[in-house]
Design an enzyme around this catalytic site. Structure first.
Site: not given
Ligand code: UD1
Ligand code: UDP
Length: 373
Positions: A97, A246, A133, A215, A213, A119
């Site tokens: 999602d 995160h 999502e 939004r 994390h 999924e």
């Molecule tokens: C995203 C997904 C969310 C998912 C989550 C898992 C969308 C809109 N959101 O949210 O569905 O559950 O990932 O974790 O698709 N950043 C870093 N390094 C990284 C990752 C993120 O610096 O490796 C920072 C960056 O500033 C980036 C920000 O996080 O711009 C947001 O990343 P984004 O993927 O837009 O949103 P998440 O909150 O990570």
């Molecule tokens: N996870 C990880 N390292 C971390 C935190 C979570 O590998 O420090 C793994 C966790 O086991 C799960 C996945 O990341 O499989 C969940 O990711 P996240 O919570 O970012 O996204 P969501 O599942 O909510 O989309």
């Protein structure tokens, strides 16, 4: 030879697609399988690619600091155009999602490839929760040709949307394939992060593992969560809170501002998957808004307080492993306290359940594609 393109962009998609990538590679006489990462995440994606030894064939490298949904969506759609035109896949696989999922399914549809949604079918039916999502998953569901639903509840959601039953397969969640593969090795492997955790953890205390994390929790929601964690840490010196934070700046800022310098709270960087699995196993209780962690915890027998008001994963709530606490400070504190002092309640919530799969989801997906081409 059938041409597969597996597309993902964030940490959870990578964890849940890695077993499928590796399973397809064992059928290299029938399928030419390539991997494209949008790199919607960067560091957190690379941690997973390293562990599962996956080298992407295409890397769009799109992540920008504090990115917004508009430019991320358009960058993904445009970035995928050349990959799809060059490789011309028969099947494109997307997961879950995220914005990568939704934008990649639109691009794949434009290219004429068949879209396989892994999924599929999870629903809250509330387009603002989880945001964005829920709509990402629904849009992908409209586009998909094949729907791999993790549970019968998700299958029923799809049938209720008039998706033909022959296009749906109940597979279990591929996260359980990844978990079962990892859980048997985490106690044996050399891992610097696990060595670090062994030094940080106070073995006389109960570990509360925290992640978050979403939004829709940014802003006041995260402030409430952090205030609750602070109160738990101060009221319960017998616990140690370990929180791999995160990298989203909207998460990092309030968490470090409110929770730094509390002696029984450790804020650490995101952990690689094996180290996180190890830490889940060591934990007494998990507090999270994560989708993936809600799915993994029942298979590890760990109680979870979910920092959300709704969930598209009702199975673990029904199994008794998960309680929804939202971002209400009093509720987070009181439910944590109950799990710390009421042994029967804790034991009931810690029973092992496997509502999300048996570790064979990828095998079922591949068999289905072989039979339906
Ligand atoms: C995203 C997904 C969310 C998912 C989550 C898992 C969308 C809109 N959101 O949210 O569905 O559950 O990932 O974790 O698709 N950043 C870093 N390094 C990284 C990752 C993120 O610096 O490796 C920072 C960056 O500033 C980036 C920000 O996080 O711009 C947001 O990343 P984004 O993927 O837009 O949103 P998440 O909150 O990570
Ligand atoms: N996870 C990880 N390292 C971390 C935190 C979570 O590998 O420090 C793994 C966790 O086991 C799960 C996945 O990341 O499989 C969940 O990711 P996240 O919570 O970012 O996204 P969501 O599942 O909510 O989309």
């Amino acid at each position: 030879m059938i041409k597969n393109l597996i597309i993902f962009g964030t940490r959870p998609e990578a964890i849940k697609m890695a077993p499928l990538v590796n399973a397809f590679r064992t059928y290299s006489d029938e399928f030419e399988t390539r991997v494209c990462v949008t790199a919607q995440h960067r560091e957190m994606l690379d941690q997973v690619l390293d562990f599962f030894a996956i080298k992407p064939d295409f890397d769009l490298d799109l992540m920008k600091p504090n990115q917004n949904l508009y430019s991320l969506t358009s960058d993904i759609i445009l970035g995928l155009k050349s990959v799809l035109e060059e490789f011309k896949p028969d099947y494109v696989y997307v997961h879950g999602d995220t914005t990568t999922t939704m934008a990649a399914s639109i691009s794949a549809f434009y290219s004429g490839a068949k879209v396989c949604h892994i999924e599929a079918g999870l629903r809250t039916h509330n387009k603002y929760s989880p945001f964005p999502e829920e709509m990402n998953r629904q849009v992908t569901g409209r586009i998909a040709d094949f729907h791999f639903a993790p549970t019968t509840a998700s299958q029923h959601n799809l049938l209720a949307e008039n998706i033909s039953s022959e296009k749906i397969l109940v597979t279990g969640n591929t996260v359980i394939d990844a978990l079962l593969e990892s859980v048997v090795i985490v106690d044996k492997i050399e891992n610097e992060e696990i060595d670090f955790l062994l030094k940080v953890i106070d073995s006389s205390k109960k570990i509360i593992l925290v992640t978050g994390h979403r939004r829709e929790n940014h802003g006041q929601g995260f402030i409430n969560i952090c205030e609750a964690l602070k109160e738990i840490a101060l009221q319960h010196p017998e616990v140690q809170i370990i929180y791999p934070v995160h990298l989203n700046p909207n998460v990092k800022k309030p968490v470090y501002e409110i929770l730094s310098n509390i002696s029984n709270i450790q804020l650490i960087d995101p952990l690689s998957y094996p180290a996180f699995v190890w830490l889940m196993k060591e934990s007494y209780l998990i507090i999270t808004d994560s989708g993936g962690v809600q799915e993994e915890a029942p298979s590890l027998g760990k109680p979870v307080l979910v920092l959300r008001d709704t969930t598209e994963r009702p199975e673990a709530v029904e199994a008794g492993t998960v309680i929804l606490v939202g971002t209400n400070k009093e509720k987070i504190v009181s439910e944590t306290k109950k799990l710390l002092i009421n042994f029967k309640h804790y034991t009931d919530m810690s029973a092992l359940h496997n509502p999300y799969g048996d570790g064979s989801a990828c095998k079922r997906i591949i068999e289905f594609i072989r039979e339906n081409q």
